[in-house]
Motif scaffolding. Structure first.
Motif, PDB file in Angstrom:
ATOM      1  N   VAL A  53       0.834  -1.205   0.000  1.00 54.93           N
ATOM      2  CA  VAL A  53       0.000   0.000   0.000  1.00 54.93           C
ATOM      3  C   VAL A  53       0.864   1.249   0.000  1.00 54.93           C
ATOM      4  CG1 VAL A  53      -1.636   1.360   1.362  1.00 54.93           C
ATOM      5  CG2 VAL A  53      -2.000  -1.100   1.064  1.00 54.93           C
ATOM      6  N   ARG A  54       1.896   1.271   0.808  1.00 57.19           N
ATOM      7  CA  ARG A  54       2.780   2.435   0.878  1.00 57.19           C
ATOM      8  C   ARG A  54       3.464   2.685  -0.470  1.00 57.19           C
ATOM      9  NH1 ARG A  54       4.956   0.907   5.117  1.00 57.19           N
ATOM     10  NH2 ARG A  54       6.874  -0.040   4.317  1.00 57.19           N
ATOM     11  N   ASN A  55       3.960   1.627  -1.112  1.00 54.94           N
ATOM     12  CA  ASN A  55       4.627   1.756  -2.405  1.00 54.94           C
ATOM     13  C   ASN A  55       3.673   2.274  -3.474  1.00 54.94           C
ATOM     14  OD1 ASN A  55       5.193   0.306  -5.199  1.00 54.94           O
ATOM     15  ND2 ASN A  55       7.175   0.630  -4.223  1.00 54.94           N
ATOM     16  N   LYS A  56       2.457   1.730  -3.495  1.00 51.61           N
ATOM     17  CA  LYS A  56       1.500   2.109  -4.533  1.00 51.61           C
ATOM     18  C   LYS A  56       0.908   3.495  -4.289  1.00 51.61           C
ATOM     19  CE  LYS A  56       2.245  -1.135  -7.201  1.00 51.61           C
ATOM     20  NZ  LYS A  56       2.783  -0.855  -8.549  1.00 51.61           N
ATOM     21  N   ARG A  57       0.820   3.900  -3.035  1.00 48.57           N
ATOM     22  CA  ARG A  57       0.430   5.281  -2.753  1.00 48.57           C
ATOM     23  C   ARG A  57       1.468   6.253  -3.325  1.00 48.57           C
ATOM     24  NH1 ARG A  57      -4.453   6.163  -2.344  1.00 48.57           N
ATOM     25  NH2 ARG A  57      -5.615   5.032  -0.791  1.00 48.57           N
ATOM     26  N   HIS A  58       2.739   5.884  -3.184  1.00 46.99           N
ATOM     27  CA  HIS A  58       3.812   6.713  -3.746  1.00 46.99           C
ATOM     28  C   HIS A  58       3.687   6.784  -5.269  1.00 46.99           C
ATOM     29  CE1 HIS A  58       7.799   8.544  -4.081  1.00 46.99           C
ATOM     30  NE2 HIS A  58       8.062   7.662  -5.028  1.00 46.99           N
ATOM     31  N   GLU A  59       3.394   5.643  -5.904  1.00 43.46           N
ATOM     32  CA  GLU A  59       3.228   5.629  -7.362  1.00 43.46           C
ATOM     33  C   GLU A  59       2.072   6.532  -7.783  1.00 43.46           C
ATOM     34  OE1 GLU A  59       2.003   2.466 -10.916  1.00 43.46           O
ATOM     35  OE2 GLU A  59       2.968   1.716  -9.105  1.00 43.46           O
ATOM     36  N   TRP A  60       0.965   6.469  -7.039  1.00 44.44           N
ATOM     37  CA  TRP A  60      -0.191   7.297  -7.393  1.00 44.44           C
ATOM     38  C   TRP A  60       0.121   8.779  -7.243  1.00 44.44           C
ATOM     39  CZ3 TRP A  60      -4.357   7.116 -10.147  1.00 44.44           C
ATOM     40  CH2 TRP A  60      -5.345   8.093  -9.998  1.00 44.44           C
ATOM     41  N   ARG A  61       0.826   9.151  -6.166  1.00 46.68           N
ATOM     42  CA  ARG A  61       1.185  10.558  -5.978  1.00 46.68           C
ATOM     43  C   ARG A  61       2.104  11.034  -7.102  1.00 46.68           C
ATOM     44  NH1 ARG A  61       1.434   8.935  -0.470  1.00 46.68           N
ATOM     45  NH2 ARG A  61       3.690   8.623  -0.623  1.00 46.68           N
ATOM     46  N   ALA A  62       3.040  10.191  -7.511  1.00 46.74           N
ATOM     47  CA  ALA A  62       3.928  10.577  -8.615  1.00 46.74           C
ATOM     48  C   ALA A  62       3.152  10.752  -9.916  1.00 46.74           C
ATOM     49  CB  ALA A  62       5.023   9.516  -8.793  1.00 46.74           C
ATOM     50  N   TYR A  63       2.168   9.881 -10.123  1.00 43.30           N
ATOM     51  CA  TYR A  63       1.353   9.958 -11.340  1.00 43.30           C
ATOM     52  C   TYR A  63       0.526  11.241 -11.360  1.00 43.30           C
ATOM     53  CZ  TYR A  63      -2.470   8.842 -14.574  1.00 43.30           C
ATOM     54  OH  TYR A  63      -3.402   8.871 -15.588  1.00 43.30           O
ATOM     55  N   LYS A  64      -0.009  11.644 -10.211  1.00 45.67           N
ATOM     56  CA  LYS A  64      -0.870  12.823 -10.159  1.00 45.67           C
ATOM     57  C   LYS A  64      -0.136  14.109 -10.525  1.00 45.67           C
ATOM     58  CE  LYS A  64      -2.735  12.768  -6.088  1.00 45.67           C
ATOM     59  NZ  LYS A  64      -3.640  13.248  -5.002  1.00 45.67           N
ATOM     60  N   THR A  65       1.165  14.132 -10.397  1.00 46.70           N
ATOM     61  CA  THR A  65       1.919  15.354 -10.714  1.00 46.70           C
ATOM     62  C   THR A  65       2.236  15.476 -12.198  1.00 46.70           C
ATOM     63  OG1 THR A  65       4.095  14.327 -10.378  1.00 46.70           O
ATOM     64  CG2 THR A  65       2.985  15.227  -8.422  1.00 46.70           C
ATOM     65  N   GLN A  66       1.969  14.431 -12.978  1.00 48.34           N
ATOM     66  CA  GLN A  66       2.313  14.454 -14.395  1.00 48.34           C
ATOM     67  C   GLN A  66       1.317  15.286 -15.197  1.00 48.34           C
ATOM     68  OE1 GLN A  66       5.258  12.891 -15.443  1.00 48.34           O
ATOM     69  NE2 GLN A  66       5.378  12.746 -13.208  1.00 48.34           N
ATOM     70  N   VAL A  67       1.834  16.049 -16.151  1.00 48.25           N
ATOM     71  CA  VAL A  67       1.005  16.782 -17.104  1.00 48.25           C
ATOM     72  C   VAL A  67       1.164  16.092 -18.455  1.00 48.25           C
ATOM     73  CG1 VAL A  67       0.551  18.994 -18.214  1.00 48.25           C
ATOM     74  CG2 VAL A  67       1.319  18.928 -15.831  1.00 48.25           C
ATOM     75  N   THR A  68       0.079  15.551 -18.980  1.00 48.68           N
ATOM     76  CA  THR A  68       0.141  14.698 -20.156  1.00 48.68           C
ATOM     77  C   THR A  68      -0.113  15.474 -21.452  1.00 48.68           C
ATOM     78  OG1 THR A  68      -2.218  14.180 -20.084  1.00 48.68           O
ATOM     79  CG2 THR A  68      -0.740  12.795 -18.749  1.00 48.68           C
ATOM     80  N   PRO A  69       0.296  14.930 -22.611  1.00 48.98           N
ATOM     81  CA  PRO A  69      -0.051  15.550 -23.900  1.00 48.98           C
ATOM     82  C   PRO A  69      -1.555  15.740 -24.063  1.00 48.98           C
ATOM     83  CG  PRO A  69       1.639  13.892 -24.213  1.00 48.98           C
ATOM     84  CD  PRO A  69       1.193  13.782 -22.785  1.00 48.98           C
ATOM     85  N   PHE A  70      -2.362  14.820 -23.535  1.00 49.41           N
ATOM     86  CA  PHE A  70      -3.822  14.953 -23.606  1.00 49.41           C
ATOM     87  C   PHE A  70      -4.271  16.259 -22.966  1.00 49.41           C
ATOM     88  CE2 PHE A  70      -7.852  14.603 -21.332  1.00 49.41           C
ATOM     89  CZ  PHE A  70      -8.728  14.200 -22.331  1.00 49.41           C
ATOM     90  N   GLU A  71      -3.727  16.562 -21.789  1.00 47.65           N
ATOM     91  CA  GLU A  71      -4.128  17.774 -21.085  1.00 47.65           C
ATOM     92  C   GLU A  71      -3.674  19.027 -21.823  1.00 47.65           C
ATOM     93  OE1 GLU A  71      -3.730  16.983 -16.474  1.00 47.65           O
ATOM     94  OE2 GLU A  71      -2.280  15.775 -17.608  1.00 47.65           O
ATOM     95  N   ARG A  72      -2.465  19.022 -22.352  1.00 51.54           N
ATOM     96  CA  ARG A  72      -1.980  20.191 -23.090  1.00 51.54           C
ATOM     97  C   ARG A  72      -2.795  20.406 -24.355  1.00 51.54           C
ATOM     98  NH1 ARG A  72       3.156  18.610 -20.863  1.00 51.54           N
ATOM     99  NH2 ARG A  72       3.467  17.081 -22.539  1.00 51.54           N
ATOM    100  N   ASP A  73      -3.071  19.331 -25.087  1.00 51.55           N
ATOM    101  CA  ASP A  73      -3.851  19.455 -26.320  1.00 51.55           C
ATOM    102  C   ASP A  73      -5.271  19.939 -26.030  1.00 51.55           C
ATOM    103  OD1 ASP A  73      -1.680  18.540 -27.726  1.00 51.55           O
ATOM    104  OD2 ASP A  73      -2.415  16.478 -27.924  1.00 51.55           O
TER     105      ASP A  73
END
Length: 445
Positions: free
Chosen positions: A419-439
């Motif tokens: 759970v701790r490892n996957k929470r870290h993965e989710w937090r890292a994912y939430k900070t990403q700005v994707t090409p979908f969002e920019r487009d």
């Protein structure tokens, strides 16, 4: 320790001139780990294990309690077909233990061993046969989209079938290592393949899954191709699933079979299915353990979304395949949610735990949902009592954290670390700005 098998391993290493023996195990996420020993060390390793620093492996020990033992399982000894023939190598899977011989709480293989042993104590053997999907791509270019090595679809074959040759080499390799392949073919998406392994007990199959993933990548790399078990590498195409055909046997008899039932499903099979359905959302974070896994679990891409079952219906979570010629031994269920990036030891453990909970507590199987659920509105499905599995890693973790079954099945050590490892993965994912969002937003907002 099987002394006869130990003697066979030592004799084989000497007679075949094996230069290195690779001791294999996995971390909590299912990443294969290995250390090599020379033949003079093998006898001692088989008898007493090999000490290593568990704090260097994700999810294993803390620094202040770091040393653990890798105990080779001689039943898993096999030569590595891709090794240099002038310097043969072999592999052996290991169980990880404390120095006092107790199973190490952070070892996924020991978790599965505990569950299959408990089932065996109830007179049951858990068999698994996986359909493993994956992709072949051209060599990757940093920052660029992956390029499939072909434009094929379901069952495509040509006289210049590069992917067919790669699959053939992989199958030969697996067969050489004692892993029977039922069949293989080109899957629906460009570059997508499937290899189906013949059923065996769950622990052996988890070892076979780890071997298959390495063999696929090893053979692809030697032929200038990149292979991946990423669940959803291409937008607009179906992802890669791990469809698990499962049954329980009492001795030589299929405990899932009942000739008097309309579906030939025994009360044991129905209770097992009911357990899987009731606890499906709780185990999804482990059977689908990456952020990317949930890009696959969307309607109309051959992946299940709804917690339901039916005979020969691929839109639900559990399918009951029709057995050829009504063969009692072939009666089974297919769990369709998992993906090939999971840790098979932990995934099999939770599926077995959920099913056995259903048997032990007499869960009642819901009504069959035999319609195409992708074509029915969500509000209608809700009224019918058909819910959905989690739609993101975050949703799956929220449900998993509340699950007494998952915590007990994995053990406190792995549960908390996962759970701790996957929470870290989710937090890292939430900070990403994707090409979908920019487009979508950059010009209009």
């Amino acid at each position: 320790m099987n002394e006869q098998q130990k003697a066979y391993v030592l004799r084989s290493v000497e007679e075949r001139g094996v230069r290195l023996i690779r001791l294999w195990f996995t971390d909590v996420l299912g990443n294969l780990k290995s250390m090599a020993i020379t033949p003079p060390e093998l006898d001692n390793a088989l008898s007493d294990g090999m000490t290593f620093d568990g704090s260097s492996i994700d999810g294993f020990s803390r620094v202040q309690e770091s040393d653990v033992l890798a105990i080779p399982d001689p039943d898993t000894y096999e030569l590595l077909p891709w090794a240099d023939p002038t310097a043969p190598e072999a592999r052996i899977f290991c169980d990880i233990s404390h120095f006092n011989g107790e199973p190490f709480e952070g070892d996924p293989r020991q978790v599965l061993r505990r569950h299959v042993t408990a089932a065996h104590d109830s007179g049951l053997t858990f068999y698994v046969s996986p359909d493993v999907e994956y992709f072949y791509f051209e060599p990757l270019t940093p920052g660029a989209e992956p390029v499939p090595i072909d434009d094929g679809g379901f069952f495509d074959h040509t006289t210049n079938d590069v992917t067919g040759e790669l699959r053939k080499k992989t199958i030969r390799t697996l067969e050489t290592m004692g892993i029977p392949v039922e069949f293989s073919f080109h899957e629906d998406a460009p570059g997508q393949q499937e290899i189906d392994l013949r059923h065996t007990d769950a622990l052996t199959m988890a070892d076979s899954m780890m071997t298959l993933r390495l063999a696929v990548r090893e053979i692809a790399a030697r032929n200038g191709v990149h292979a991946t078990f990423m669940p959803k590498p291409l937008e607009g195409q179906q992802g890669s699933g791990l469809h698990l055909h499962m049954s329980l046997f009492r001795g030589d008899e299929n405990a899932f079979y009942d000739e008097d039932d309309g579906y030939n499903l025994s009360p044991t099979a129905k209770a097992f299915m009911a357990g899987l359905l009731r606890h499906a959302s709780e185990i999804t974070a482990v059977t689908n353990q990456t952020v990317n896994s949930y890009k696959r679990l969307v309607p109309n891409f051959e992946a299940p979304v709804h917690i339901s079952w039916a005979r020969d219906n691929r839109s639900g979570l559990i399918r009951v395949p029709i057995a050829k010629r009504g063969n009692p031994l072939a009666t089974r269920i297919e769990y369709r949610a998992a993906d090939p990036a999971c840790n098979p030891y932990l995934a099999f453990s939770l599926i077995l735990a959920a099913g056995m909970r259903g048997i032990e507590e007499g869960y009642e199987l819901p009504e069959e949902a035999d319609a195409n659920l992708f074509e029915i509105d969500d509000d209608v499905l809700t009224k019918l009592g058909i819910s959905q599995i989690p739609q993101s890693l975050n949703d799956a973790l929220i449900i998993m954290e509340k699950s007494e079954l998952v915590r007990e099945a994995l053990g406190e050590h792995i549960f908390e670390w996962f759970v701790r490892n996957k929470r870290h993965e989710w937090r890292a994912y939430k900070t990403q700005v994707t090409p979908f969002e920019r487009d979508r937003y950059l010009r209009s907002l």
